[in-house]
Motif scaffolding. Structure first.
Motif, PDB file in Angstrom:
ATOM      1  N   ARG A  13       0.842  -1.198   0.000  1.00 60.57           N
ATOM      2  CA  ARG A  13       0.000   0.000   0.000  1.00 60.57           C
ATOM      3  C   ARG A  13       0.872   1.240   0.000  1.00 60.57           C
ATOM      4  N   ALA A  14       0.308   2.338  -0.459  1.00 57.99           N
ATOM      5  CA  ALA A  14       1.014   3.621  -0.431  1.00 57.99           C
ATOM      6  C   ALA A  14       0.354   4.510   0.622  1.00 57.99           C
ATOM      7  N   TYR A  15       1.173   5.103   1.464  1.00 58.45           N
ATOM      8  CA  TYR A  15       0.712   6.038   2.484  1.00 58.45           C
ATOM      9  C   TYR A  15       1.360   7.386   2.208  1.00 58.45           C
ATOM     10  N   PHE A  16       0.638   8.452   2.491  1.00 61.30           N
ATOM     11  CA  PHE A  16       1.153   9.799   2.296  1.00 61.30           C
ATOM     12  C   PHE A  16       1.032  10.573   3.601  1.00 61.30           C
ATOM     13  N   GLU A  17       2.055  11.352   3.891  1.00 59.33           N
ATOM     14  CA  GLU A  17       2.060  12.228   5.060  1.00 59.33           C
ATOM     15  C   GLU A  17       2.662  13.566   4.648  1.00 59.33           C
ATOM     16  N   VAL A  18       2.243  14.614   5.314  1.00 66.02           N
ATOM     17  CA  VAL A  18       2.886  15.920   5.157  1.00 66.02           C
ATOM     18  C   VAL A  18       3.598  16.200   6.469  1.00 66.02           C
ATOM     19  N   ARG A  19       4.869  16.585   6.366  1.00 69.95           N
ATOM     20  CA  ARG A  19       5.671  16.795   7.573  1.00 69.95           C
ATOM     21  C   ARG A  19       6.521  18.050   7.414  1.00 69.95           C
TER      22      ARG A  19
END
Length: 54
Positions: A13-19
């Protein structure tokens, strides 16, 4: 500090986060701590121009 979009490929799976972090390396290291089983992690500055200019 810059904002980075982090893409994590983990268990199919692909997960996205903004940091917010001081560098893309720091953002990637943080993601590696959170997702130790990840097969790939990448970071891109939010608002980056095509061709790599930020």
């Amino acid at each position: 500090m810059k904002l980075y979009l982090i893409k994590i490929a983990c268990l199919g799976r692909a997960y996205f986060e903004v940091r917010a972090d001081s560098s893309s390396c720091s953002a990637i290291v943080h993601a590696m701590d959170r997702y130790p089983q990840a097969s790939a992690i990448s970071a891109c500055p939010v608002g980056a121009q095509p061709g790599g200019a930020a």
